[in-house]
Design a protein around this motif. Structure first.
Motif: not given
Length: 491
Positions: A17, A22, A461-462, A464
């Motif tokens: 990622t 992220y 963002s969780r 990944p």
């Protein structure tokens, strides 16, 4: 939630990622994300520390001088630079490490960037404040580690475990207080001032002269007015009023029956206190007056202090509710919980004093070691007002003071930079938990991170991170609901 890692993704394996997907999904520019977080952290830090330093300055109760204002402004600027530097460094190292390594792994998604940013930021803060900051984050990190281990079924909650930690730690601090270790300026600590206020100055090392003088003053007053115990301690005012041609208040006849009743009640109360003061006191007891009075006086004083604090806090925290409807005042104040803090403080002081007097009567000596069983028994009062934060703070404070004493006596080596390292390590644990498993983080600390980052900690963002099987996205949703925070980037 599942607490085992994915069978297909090793724990140390990198995840494919980018920092855009992220770290900062709200913008494609790393520079813009770093600068935005830094500016918001700076404004929020200025608000926090501006309030803290100004309140501290006003609490001194005197008109500040130019030097005081200068030091206050410098302190605000320095602390603001420290806290905002943490946010700046965290975002910077997240993106930089990803560019250097080409990917993220379980350590670089939060822990290592947080550790590195803390290394640089803690050096900005004044050395005198570093220990306090270290104690705070270590306190929260200890609770977080326990929650993480419990979630993985490695440990289980022990009934009254926090009470045992508190009792053992406070007993150790009381022993140091009784031993007189704090008399040295090198080991003086604000914690000892709290202990002196709660248990009284007569349990302090070297307080016998002060208590003897108080006892002699009291018994001189008794000898001057042996026929009327109610005149003890007020002979001077009585003689003065008689010489001036006015009759003393005790013999004045009030036409108002209510005032006369109050007058009689005060006289009865004074006679009762006099009799209690004149009860037995062991020769080794360092306090003046009787042991019974000593115990009752300590318990009553701390009960009043605890009740006053609890009422004050309830009035402040519910001020809007009370102003909107004064009828809510009864619902706010007249609850059983209002007495919890008062009972805790009163029982702690009373049990400690009573145990110390009992041990002195049994052994015929006043030993510092008596403070250990007395402190453990007094710690039972903690059950009336349990607070994990308080228990862990007392534990870390006892560990800090013990470590300093060990260095002084040559039993432990002095490790340069240990306080700074512990601060950075604890901060790394907290940031790691905030990203990967926020349900194990103390809610108040999550709110702090959410506030200081302008909501960015919740917007990262969780998705990944789900490869490690920690159910991170669901954990974030639960925390947002519990703390009533929202995943919105402010500013």
């Amino acid at each position: 939630m599942p607490q085992t890692f994915s069978k297909f993704i090793p724990i140390a394996a990198p995840i494919p990622t980018t920092c855009v997907d992220y770290v900062h999904p709200w913008t494609d520019s790393c520079l813009q994300a770093i600068c935005g977080l830094y500016l918001y952290c700076m404004l929020e830090s200025l608000r926090i520390y501006g309030t803290v330093y100004m309140v501290t300055l006003l609490m001194k109760g005197k008109i500040p001088r130019k030097e005081d204002l200068r030091k206050t402004i410098c302190g605000i600027v320095q602390s603001t630079a420290f806290l905002s530097g943490t946010g700046f460094g965290y975002s910077l190292f997240l993106c930089s490490l990803r560019r250097v390594l080409g990917n993220f792994n379980i350590l670089t998604v939060s822990a290592i960037p947080a550790f590195l940013s803390s290394v640089f930021s803690i050096l900005i803060e004044r050395p005198s404040r570093r220990t306090m900051l270290c104690l705070y984050v270590s306190n929260v990190a200890t609770e977080t580690l326990w929650n993480m281990a419990r979630a993985r079924h490695l440990v289980r909650d022990i009934r009254y475990g926090d009470a045992a930690i508190y009792s053992a730690s406070i007993a150790m601090l009381l022993y140091y207080f009784k031993k007189g270790y704090h008399k040295s300026s090198e080991h003086s600590d604000a914690m000892y001032r709290v202990i002196r206020f709660v248990v009284g100055p007569y349990e302090e090392y070297g307080s016998s002269d002060r208590s003897q003088e108080a006892s002699r003053a009291f018994y001189r007053q008794v000898q001057n007015s042996p026929n009327d115990s109610s005149q003890s301690g007020s002979g001077t005012s009585t003689s003065t009023s008689t010489a001036s041609g006015t009759s003393p208040w005790r013999s004045r006849k009030h036409k108002n029956s209510v005032l006369d009743l109050v007058n009689q009640m005060l006289r009865a109360y004074k006679r009762l206190i006099y009799k209690i003061k004149c009860c037995d006191r062991h020769s080794t007891c360092p306090h003046p007056f009787s042991c019974l009075y000593y115990v009752m006086q300590g318990a009553g004083k701390m009960f009043s202090v605890g009740l006053g604090l609890q009422v004050f806090l309830k009035l402040i925290l519910n001020s809007k509710r009370i102003l909107s409807s004064p009828a809510n005042l009864k619902q706010v104040l007249f609850k059983k919980q209002t007495l919890n803090l008062a009972v805790f403080l009163g029982a702690f002081s009373g049990i400690f004093r009573g145990t110390m007097c009992t041990l002195r009567n049994l052994t015929g000596k006043d030993r510092a070691s008596h403070a250990i069983p007395a402190g453990i028994l007094a710690g039972i009062a903690y059950l009336r007002y349990p607070d994990t934060t308080v228990a862990l703070y007392v534990m870390w404070k006892a560990a800090q003071i013990s470590y300093n004493l060990g260095i002084e006596k040559g039993l432990l080596p002095k490790v340069p930079g240990f306080v700074e390292f512990l601060y950075c390590f604890s901060t790394a644990i907290l940031f790691h938990a905030a990203i990967l498993e926020p349900t194990n983080l103390r809610p108040s600390y999550w709110k702090f991170l959410h506030s200081i980052s302008g909501g960015r900690i919740a917007c990262m963002s969780r998705q990944p991170l789900e490869v490690w099987g920690l159910n991170t996205t669901e954990s974030l949703k639960k925390v947002l609901e519990q703390t009533k925070t929202v995943p919105v980037v402010y500013f």
